[in-house]
Design an enzyme around this catalytic site. Structure first.
Site, mmCIF file in Angstrom:
data_model
loop_
_atom_site.group_PDB
_atom_site.id
_atom_site.type_symbol
_atom_site.label_atom_id
_atom_site.label_comp_id
_atom_site.label_asym_id
_atom_site.label_seq_id
_atom_site.Cartn_x
_atom_site.Cartn_y
_atom_site.Cartn_z
ATOM 1 N N GLU A 86 0.847 -1.192 0.000
ATOM 2 C CA GLU A 86 0.000 0.000 0.000
ATOM 3 C C GLU A 86 0.881 1.238 0.000
ATOM 4 O O GLU A 86 1.800 1.351 0.820
ATOM 5 C CB GLU A 86 -0.866 0.054 1.261
ATOM 6 C CG GLU A 86 -1.953 -0.981 1.306
ATOM 7 C CD GLU A 86 -2.917 -0.749 2.482
ATOM 8 O OE1 GLU A 86 -3.718 -1.639 2.732
ATOM 9 O OE2 GLU A 86 -2.841 0.327 3.137
ATOM 10 N N GLU A 140 1.916 0.261 4.140
ATOM 11 C CA GLU A 140 1.688 -1.070 4.712
ATOM 12 C C GLU A 140 1.928 -2.141 3.675
ATOM 13 O O GLU A 140 1.719 -1.910 2.486
ATOM 14 C CB GLU A 140 0.218 -1.204 5.153
ATOM 15 C CG GLU A 140 -0.019 -1.077 6.628
ATOM 16 C CD GLU A 140 -1.504 -1.077 6.980
ATOM 17 O OE1 GLU A 140 -2.191 -2.058 6.688
ATOM 18 O OE2 GLU A 140 -1.944 -0.069 7.562
ATOM 19 N N ARG A 161 -1.313 -11.040 2.351
ATOM 20 C CA ARG A 161 -2.420 -11.965 2.072
ATOM 21 C C ARG A 161 -3.012 -11.649 0.702
ATOM 22 O O ARG A 161 -2.677 -10.636 0.089
ATOM 23 C CB ARG A 161 -3.520 -11.773 3.116
ATOM 24 C CG ARG A 161 -4.044 -10.344 3.108
ATOM 25 C CD ARG A 161 -5.356 -10.132 3.797
ATOM 26 N NE ARG A 161 -5.915 -8.838 3.458
ATOM 27 C CZ ARG A 161 -5.583 -7.680 3.979
ATOM 28 N NH1 ARG A 161 -4.660 -7.638 4.925
ATOM 29 N NH2 ARG A 161 -6.143 -6.562 3.579
HETATM 30 C C1 MV4 Z 1 -1.792 8.772 6.039
HETATM 31 C C2 MV4 Z 1 -2.552 9.703 5.283
HETATM 32 C C3 MV4 Z 1 -1.932 10.883 4.933
HETATM 33 N N1 MV4 Z 1 -0.653 11.143 5.318
HETATM 34 N N2 MV4 Z 1 -0.519 9.081 6.393
HETATM 35 C C4 MV4 Z 1 -5.300 5.732 7.056
HETATM 36 C C5 MV4 Z 1 -5.214 4.336 7.579
HETATM 37 C C6 MV4 Z 1 -3.788 4.017 7.718
HETATM 38 N N3 MV4 Z 1 -3.490 2.665 7.370
HETATM 39 C C7 MV4 Z 1 -3.084 5.016 6.889
HETATM 40 N N4 MV4 Z 1 -4.000 6.080 6.630
HETATM 41 C C8 MV4 Z 1 -3.574 7.276 6.143
HETATM 42 N N5 MV4 Z 1 -2.298 7.616 6.444
HETATM 43 C C9 MV4 Z 1 0.017 10.229 6.031
HETATM 44 N N6 MV4 Z 1 1.270 10.523 6.421
HETATM 45 C C10 MV4 Z 1 -3.857 9.362 4.943
HETATM 46 C C11 MV4 Z 1 -4.383 8.148 5.384
HETATM 47 C C12 MV4 Z 1 -5.739 7.869 4.998
HETATM 48 C C13 MV4 Z 1 -6.060 6.829 4.142
HETATM 49 C C14 MV4 Z 1 -5.090 5.983 3.618
HETATM 50 C C15 MV4 Z 1 -5.404 4.963 2.764
HETATM 51 C C16 MV4 Z 1 -6.725 4.778 2.414
HETATM 52 C C17 MV4 Z 1 -7.716 5.578 2.906
HETATM 53 C C18 MV4 Z 1 -7.400 6.614 3.776
HETATM 54 C C19 MV4 Z 1 -8.412 7.424 4.282
HETATM 55 C C20 MV4 Z 1 -8.085 8.418 5.127
HETATM 56 C C21 MV4 Z 1 -6.771 8.632 5.505
#
Ligand code: MV4
Length: 446
Positions: free
Chosen positions: A275, A288, A292
């Site tokens: 990801e 990430e 899987r």
């Molecule tokens: C972030 C981001 C923006 N900047 N990190 C949300 C869940 C977690 N696994 C990581 N996420 C995010 N991290 C930084 N530095 C925005 C998100 C995020 C997001 C990421 C992937 C898919 C959907 C999302 C929805 C909101 C925020």
């Protein structure tokens, strides 16, 4: 090749895996709870073993029961699907201890990638871009303030122990940091029993773009392009497509190269998904590694012609990938998730009996499901009813095909996400391709 494989899952993915096994000439053994007695995966399998009562914690999540089912039925391997025990390193070890091949990565790799802070550090070491921020877990308020000043706002506070957005806060100004630090730490503590936080530069607006990989035991690494998964609600994906409307050919090549390099660095095996966050300037950052098979894998299958589940089984049996490097792709694929959830009731799960289920058919339309008319969706598991996946030569054609498919779909008996999916496909934001995960608005439509 294996003789007999235990499918340690239920629902549409169990059905998908059983079909792949049969095409390989491998016998499939199903497991089921008492709630899934008459389920399609049980009917399609060569044998079925009842492993417990309806609650997943007493059936599909019971490592001892699942391993015992594989043993008594004479299986030589286990496919975990997604969810349930698919990313549980203890389950992988239990399989290994019982001479069962786990169709997935080794336990130690899975464990290290499950620790988000450690995974980020390993990626950084492998030369994969990661979001700038306080490395390692556990920044105190003072350390967070110092890191934020250095990085510049906006920043994100993230839970060291967490994932899925729990304990995550967007901080746009210095004055907000202290109160948001307190609420994020409290939320993280409540969710994970660990309130420690770390700081990252916020990527806004961000898109969620992921790279599918397959790795064999012979140093073979295949990257299968990306999936764009930015249309989500509370971290639940609704629509996925490939190629991403936002990715340049250069960025795509760089992302695939980074994923392949990471696979070699960490000794990855089997199918995995990297990801990435894609920033508005085209920069991308690892977030990430999902160790899987993923729900949205069909999007990649339609664009590459590669059966990812079949390849998972083949490489787990020690066979080499037929092709390595970057898989050629063509056309455009879109997947939507039909969930038994009520969009009018804050997406509350809506289990019950499908009094009508007429899925769309026709060229370039694929339906992955375990239901048919008259089937009752049990309340104990996830609400995914069916995945509608279409392929066509380009994005506008694929959108038109999906709109036709959604118009043809008839589903009655329980509320579903079908009306919302039709709305998304018709929206200017989706059609422009210029959407993002816009996490300031709870609802992407605003
Ligand atoms: C972030 C981001 C923006 N900047 N990190 C949300 C869940 C977690 N696994 C990581 N996420 C995010 N991290 C930084 N530095 C925005 C998100 C995020 C997001 C990421 C992937 C898919 C959907 C999302 C929805 C909101 C925020």
């Amino acid at each position: 090749m294996f003789k007999r494989v235990l499918v340690a899952n239920r629902g549409e993915i169990a059905v998908r895996i059983i079909r792949a096994l049969h095409e390989l000439g491998v016998e499939a053994v199903a497991i089921h709870s008492t709630a899934d007695e008459g389920a399609l995966h049980v009917k399609l399998a060569d044998q079925a073993v009842r492993i417990g009562p309806p609650q997943a914690s007493e059936s599909y999540l019971r490592i001892a029961n699942v391993v015992a089912a594989a043993e008594t039925s004479g299986c030589d391997a286990v496919h975990p699907g997604y969810g349930f025990l698919s990313e549980n390193a203890d389950f992988v070890r239990a399989c290994e201890e019982n001479d069962l091949v786990f169709i997935g990565p080794p336990a130690d790799v899975m464990e290290r990638m499950g620790d988000k802070v450690l995974a980020k550090a390993e990626m950084k070491r492998a030369g994969v871009p990661v979001v700038p921020g306080s490395d390692g877990g556990g920044a105190s308020l003072a350390e967070a303030q110092a890191a934020a000043r250095e990085l510049g706002f906006p920043i994100l506070l993230k839970a060291s122990a967490g994932g899925g957005g729990k304990g995550m806060r967007l901080v746009t100004r210095e004055a907000e940091l202290e109160p948001l630090y307190a609420t994020a730490a409290a939320e993280a503590d409540a969710a994970f029993g660990d309130g420690s936080l770390y700081v990252e530069k916020a990527v806004v607006p961000a898109r969620h773009v992921e790279i599918q990989v397959l790795c064999d035991d012979h140093d073979g690494v295949l990257t299968l392009g990306e999936r764009e998964c930015s249309i989500q609600r509370r971290h639940q994906k609704l629509v996925e497509e490939s190629p991403s409307p936002a990715l340049t050919e250069e960025a795509r090549a760089a992302m695939e190269e980074a994923a392949a390099r990471a696979c070699r660095a960490i000794g990855y095996r089997n199918a995995g998904t990297f990801e990435f966050l894609l920033g508005p300037d085209g920069s991308f950052y690892f977030i990430e590694l999902n160790a899987r098979l993923q729900v949205e894998h069909p999007v990649t299958e339609l664009c590459t012609g590669i059966d990812i589940v079949r390849e998972q089984v083949r490489v787990a049996a020690g066979e080499p990938l037929a092709v390595t490097g970057r898989a050629p792709r063509h056309g455009h694929a879109i997947e939507v998730r039909l969930n038994a959830e009520d969009p009018e009731q804050n997406f509350r799960p809506s289990p019950g009996t499908l009094t009508c289920f007429r899925p769309p058919l026709g060229p370039g339309v694929r339906i992955d499901t375990y239901v048919s008319e008259g089937v009752t969706i049990p309340p104990f598991y996830d609400s995914l009813v069916a995945k509608l996946v279409v392929w066509d030569a380009d994005r506008p054609a694929a959108i038109a095909r999906m709109q036709g498919a959604l118009a043809e779909l008839e589903v009655e008996g329980v509320p579903t996400t079908a009306p919302l999916l039709r709305e998304i496909l018709a929206s200017e934001l989706f059609r422009s391709g210029e959407y993002s995960t816009s996490f300031l608005s709870e609802d992407w439509r605003s």
